[in-house]
Design an enzyme around this catalytic site. Structure first.
Site: not given
Length: 191
Positions: A65-67, A93
């Site tokens: 995951v990342c932004a 996220t």
């Protein structure tokens, strides 16, 4: 080009307790809010963690995951090139939080900083403004600064990469302490 598998928010929510979640954002972004139970291995430290991630992937499904999903897709490609199967969270996220799901925020964490997108906007805006002002007050050639940032933003949009973010990620507040990364890798080996 390898396209990584993508999990929707509802699929992730239903399987979160079974997934090994690795957040590839900077430590500052991670501290500002991350999926519950996720581990932070910044994208630029991914190569160092290949053995641990491979070990984890052999025991369960790994979600990166990342932004927004761009960095996690890059991480999934790097991992796929090393024969490690992973998936990415669709929308990152940001989408997770937008659907009303909680992000874990450690209390009293001094490392919480602005997200990378906000850091890029501040830096780009500052350099553009500086180029315009210096171009008006000192010499017109300083407007090249503003033009350079504009060209970088266009390139960033076309390639879904961001050189400025890569540079900002190397600043001390965006870097993990060696001990933090060692602890994260040890935790990943235990999973």
């Amino acid at each position: 080009m390898i396209t990584p598998a993508s999990l929707a928010i509802h699929e992730t929510r239903d399987r979160l307790h079974k997934l090994i979640v690795i957040d590839v954002r900077t430590p500052g972004e991670y501290a500002a809010g991350h999926l519950p139970g996720s581990l932070n291995i910044p994208l630029d430290r991914l190569q160092r963690a290949l053995a641990e991630i491979r070990h984890a992937a052999d025991r369960g499904d790994v979600l990166i995951v990342c932004a927004s999903g761009a960095r996690s897709e890059n991480a999934c490609r790097i991992l796929a090139e090393n024969n490690i199967t992973t998936a990415t969270l669709s929308g990152g996220t940001s989408a997770w939080a937008a659907e009303g799901h909680d992000l874990h925020r450690p209390q009293g964490n001094p490392r919480a900083t602005w997200g990378m997108e906000r850091q890029v906007r501040l830096t780009a805006g500052t350099v553009v403004l500086l180029g315009v002002l210096l171009g008006l007050l000192v010499h017109p050639a300083f407007q090249i600064l503003s033009a350079g940032i504009a060209a970088g933003l266009v390139f960033s949009a076309l390639t879904n990469t961001c050189g400025m973010a890569a540079i900002l990620a190397k600043l001390p507040h965006n870097r993990p302490d060696a001990a933090d990364l060692d602890n994260t890798l040890a935790a990943l080996r235990r999973r």
